[in-house]
Design a protein around this motif. Structure first.
Motif, short mmCIF file in Angstrom:
data_model
loop_
_atom_site.label_atom_id
_atom_site.label_comp_id
_atom_site.label_asym_id
_atom_site.label_seq_id
_atom_site.Cartn_x
_atom_site.Cartn_y
_atom_site.Cartn_z
N ILE A 349 36.26 45.53 32.17
CA ILE A 349 37.45 44.82 32.89
C ILE A 349 36.74 43.84 33.80
CG2 ILE A 349 39.32 44.69 34.68
CD1 ILE A 349 40.08 47.42 33.19
N THR A 350 37.14 42.48 33.96
CA THR A 350 36.67 41.52 34.54
C THR A 350 37.71 41.51 36.09
OG1 THR A 350 36.11 40.24 32.87
CG2 THR A 350 36.06 39.07 35.05
N LEU A 351 36.83 41.51 37.22
CA LEU A 351 37.36 41.55 38.66
C LEU A 351 37.20 40.01 39.30
CD1 LEU A 351 36.22 44.86 39.98
CD2 LEU A 351 38.38 44.39 38.90
N THR A 352 38.18 39.22 39.69
CA THR A 352 38.13 37.88 40.12
C THR A 352 38.68 37.69 41.26
OG1 THR A 352 37.90 37.27 37.72
CG2 THR A 352 38.28 35.28 39.29
N CYS A 353 38.05 36.98 42.15
CA CYS A 353 38.82 36.55 43.17
C CYS A 353 38.87 34.84 43.54
CB CYS A 353 37.95 37.13 44.74
SG CYS A 353 38.60 36.46 46.21
N LEU A 354 39.99 34.63 43.65
CA LEU A 354 40.31 33.01 43.78
C LEU A 354 40.82 32.61 45.09
CD1 LEU A 354 42.19 32.49 40.27
CD2 LEU A 354 39.61 32.39 40.69
N GLY A 355 40.34 31.50 45.50
CA GLY A 355 40.81 30.95 46.78
C GLY A 355 40.15 31.54 47.96
N GLU A 356 40.51 30.74 49.14
CA GLU A 356 39.88 31.14 50.24
C GLU A 356 40.81 31.32 51.55
OE1 GLU A 356 36.19 29.11 51.05
OE2 GLU A 356 34.92 29.98 49.52
N GLY A 357 40.44 31.73 52.68
CA GLY A 357 41.42 31.85 53.83
C GLY A 357 40.98 32.96 54.77
N THR A 358 41.57 32.43 55.88
CA THR A 358 41.60 33.72 56.92
C THR A 358 42.89 34.46 57.22
OG1 THR A 358 41.84 32.04 58.68
CG2 THR A 358 39.59 32.48 58.16
N ILE A 359 42.72 35.82 57.69
CA ILE A 359 44.15 36.41 57.74
C ILE A 359 43.84 37.29 58.98
CG2 ILE A 359 42.73 38.42 56.24
CD1 ILE A 359 45.73 39.04 55.16
N LEU A 360 45.06 37.48 59.50
CA LEU A 360 45.14 38.31 60.75
C LEU A 360 45.57 39.67 60.51
CD1 LEU A 360 45.16 38.48 64.11
CD2 LEU A 360 47.51 37.66 63.86
N ALA A 361 44.67 40.62 60.39
CA ALA A 361 45.11 41.94 59.99
C ALA A 361 44.17 43.13 60.46
CB ALA A 361 45.15 41.93 58.41
N ASP A 362 44.33 44.09 60.20
CA ASP A 362 43.39 45.18 60.58
C ASP A 362 42.67 45.38 59.24
OD1 ASP A 362 42.49 48.12 60.25
OD2 ASP A 362 43.40 48.43 62.20
N SER A 363 41.26 45.44 59.24
CA SER A 363 40.36 45.45 58.23
C SER A 363 40.47 46.62 57.39
CB SER A 363 38.74 45.41 58.89
OG SER A 363 37.86 45.17 57.79
N ALA A 364 40.52 47.90 58.05
CA ALA A 364 40.65 49.19 57.45
C ALA A 364 41.78 49.13 56.48
CB ALA A 364 40.35 50.33 58.28
N LEU A 365 42.85 48.53 57.27
CA LEU A 365 44.26 48.80 56.39
C LEU A 365 44.20 47.85 55.50
CD1 LEU A 365 46.74 49.60 59.26
CD2 LEU A 365 45.63 51.29 57.87
N LEU A 366 43.76 46.51 55.46
CA LEU A 366 43.83 45.72 54.53
C LEU A 366 43.15 46.09 53.38
CD1 LEU A 366 44.56 42.71 53.50
CD2 LEU A 366 42.47 41.82 54.70
N ARG A 367 41.81 46.76 53.56
CA ARG A 367 40.95 47.31 52.47
C ARG A 367 41.69 48.38 51.67
NH1 ARG A 367 34.74 46.69 54.09
NH2 ARG A 367 34.77 44.53 54.73
N ARG A 368 42.54 49.05 52.42
CA ARG A 368 43.08 50.24 51.83
C ARG A 368 44.09 49.91 50.86
NH1 ARG A 368 44.70 55.82 54.82
NH2 ARG A 368 45.17 56.93 52.87
N SER A 369 44.98 48.79 51.52
CA SER A 369 46.14 48.23 50.44
C SER A 369 45.56 47.82 49.27
CB SER A 369 46.89 47.41 51.19
OG SER A 369 45.96 46.37 51.87
N LEU A 370 44.51 46.64 49.58
CA LEU A 370 43.77 46.24 48.14
C LEU A 370 43.17 47.24 47.44
CD1 LEU A 370 42.14 43.15 49.79
CD2 LEU A 370 43.96 43.18 48.51
N SER A 371 42.44 48.40 47.92
CA SER A 371 42.02 49.27 47.13
C SER A 371 43.15 49.97 46.10
CB SER A 371 41.20 50.33 48.08
OG SER A 371 40.82 51.44 47.20
N ASN A 372 44.25 50.28 47.00
CA ASN A 372 45.12 50.83 46.12
C ASN A 372 45.67 50.00 45.05
OD1 ASN A 372 44.86 53.12 47.83
ND2 ASN A 372 46.96 52.70 48.91
#
Length: 479
Positions: A349-372
């Protein structure tokens, strides 16, 4: 000394406050008392002034008669003395006295009243022929006195007085009667006010009865706000809303408890069954090792499940707090991809990230949501598929992250419920190598978005894939 003060404070704090009905009755009685007293004072003053005015009119008439006699008779005072004596006989409560310019008394009313009024002030300046003044004699009686200075060839001073004892007795009787009637009126106001207040508060007592009858099994009961008084309709409406929230909360809690019991029962049955099987028959070292490895997998699954449940419970607390900071969205996505890259390569399976930007968030929680989301996409995407995370800056929101896959998709009938805890669109609850399938992944993502004040939305088509959109706000959510 200290103990006595403490006892008094405790005794004062133990006093039960008066009921609302008594408060309303007391205020109603107070208002009635003020109105009755004001009315009584006004009536008493009006009656007193009217009696004084009548007395002044009588005295004015007496002085006018004496003036007429003096103007007609000149220095002949016999007619004046006869008139004063006649007045003394017909009006014993009236006193008349005429003096010349030297202060010599020309004519005066005789009898006991003259003795009581011997010290009456001679004050022409205190009143004219139109108004008098009050005076208390030595016998304690009240008199109305009027004096007038006459110039009829020579100067005369005419004094007229009237005993007001009867007037004072009448005023005292009037005041006592008014006080008695006022007391009765206030007493009736208290009784009637309490009865009216009790009747007016009857809907509140009805609401108390409804609350007393409520329990877990009767949360579906609602208050008919249309039958309530206008002042209590907002209370009835809010009470219905409260019951609705309680019913929904208890329903979710019951479902949550049932789901937890179901999810925990499966690994516990597996652990128990393997342990009993191992104990009931001889096994080699490889067999014991396989049993222990299987148990370790189940323990790891249970640990992840407990960790997820603890996170959901903490995220729903009113004082839940997160540490927001400005993050590079692409860097956070690539960190999650690095963790799952080996698994994705194994499945092609290919993993691809498109686009860029900054986000106001909690790093650990953001990674956890993306990980799920990435882990969920890996489980449901066939080999040689593709998973893409697209970063899209938005005008009204800081940034939007869209996680797309080319997996099996979610059936339309399951799509509205995939965010619920323990709900899984793929019905079979199998044990997979990665320990996934607890049905809490998307629920955790939704809780993380609520903590950030953002939203989560899902679009899916069968055999074409699923897209999960995470929309983060530009500023921290209030509260």
């Amino acid at each position: 000394m200290y103990s006595n003060n403490a006892a008094r404070v405790m005794k004062r704090n133990d006093r039960r406050p008066l009921s609302i009905a008594w408060h309303l009755a007391m205020w109603y009685a107070l208002l009635s008392s003020v109105l009755i007293i004001a009315f009584g004072v006004v009536m008493y003053s009006a009656l007193k002034e009217q009696m004084r005015s009548d007395d002044d009119q009588v005295l004015v008439g007496k002085i006018a008669e004496l003036r007429a006699i003096l103007s007609q008779r000149g220095r002949d005072y016999s007619r004046l003395r006869e008139e004063i004596e006649r007045e003394s006989a017909t009006s014993p409560a009236t006193y008349l006295r005429v003096q010349d310019a030297k202060g010599t008394v020309i004519a005066e009313t005789g009898g006991s009243i003259a003795k009581h009024l011997s010290g009456m002030p001679n004050r022409p300046e205190a009143g004219t022929a139109d108004s008098g003044f009050d005076w208390i004699a030595g016998d304690g009686n009240a008199y109305r006195i009027m004096s007038s200075h006459l110039v009829l060839g020579q100067s005369f001073t005419v004094l007229a007085a009237m005993d007001r004892s009867d007037d004072e007795k009448l005023l005292a009787t009037f005041w006592r009667s008014l006080s008695f009637v006022g007391f009765l009126a206030v007493t009736m106001a208290v009784a009637l006010g309490y009865g009216i207040a009790r009747k007016g508060l009857r809907p509140v007592f009805k609401l108390a009865d409804i609350v007393e009858q409520l329990d877990v099994h009767r949360l579906s009961h609602r208050v008919d706000e249309e039958s309530w008084p206008e002042e209590l309709r907002p209370l009835a409406h809010k009470f219905d809303n409260l019951l609705s929230r309680l019913e929904a909360s208890f329903s979710r809690l019951s479902q949550f408890s049932a789901d937890i019991a179901h999810e925990l029962r499966t690994p516990l049955q597996i652990l128990g069954g393997e342990a009993e099987l191992t104990l009931t028959r001889p096994a080699s070292m490889e067999g014991y090792r396989a049993c222990i490895e299987s148990a370790a997998d189940e323990y790891e699954r249970l640990s992840r499940m407990v960790d997820a449940l603890l996170f959901l419970a903490h995220s729903e607390q009113p004082d839940a707090h997160i540490e927001r900071q400005m993050l590079d969205a692409k860097q956070e996505v690539m960190a999650v991809f690095d963790f799952y890259q080996a698994m994705a390569d194994e499945q092609g399976i290919t993993l691809t990230c498109l686009g860029e930007g900054t986000i106001l968030a909690d790093s650990a929680l953001l990674r956890r949501s993306l990980s799920n989301l990435v882990a969920n996409a890996l489980r449901h995407t066939p080999d040689c598929g593709q998973i893409t995370v697209e970063i899209q800056p938005q005008p009204e929101r800081a940034i939007t992250l869209i996680v797309r896959d080319t997996g099996h998709g979610i059936p339309p009938e399951d799509l509205p419920r995939v965010l619920e805890r323990f709900y899984r669109a793929d019905a079979p609850r199998s044990r997979e190598a990665q320990g996934a399938g607890s049905g809490l992944g998307l629920a955790i993502v939704q809780s993380i978005m609520h903590l950030h004040g953002g939203t989560i939305s899902i679009r899916s088509e069968i055999n074409r894939g699923t897209a999960v959109t995470l929309a983060f706000p530009s500023t921290p959510a209030a509260g």
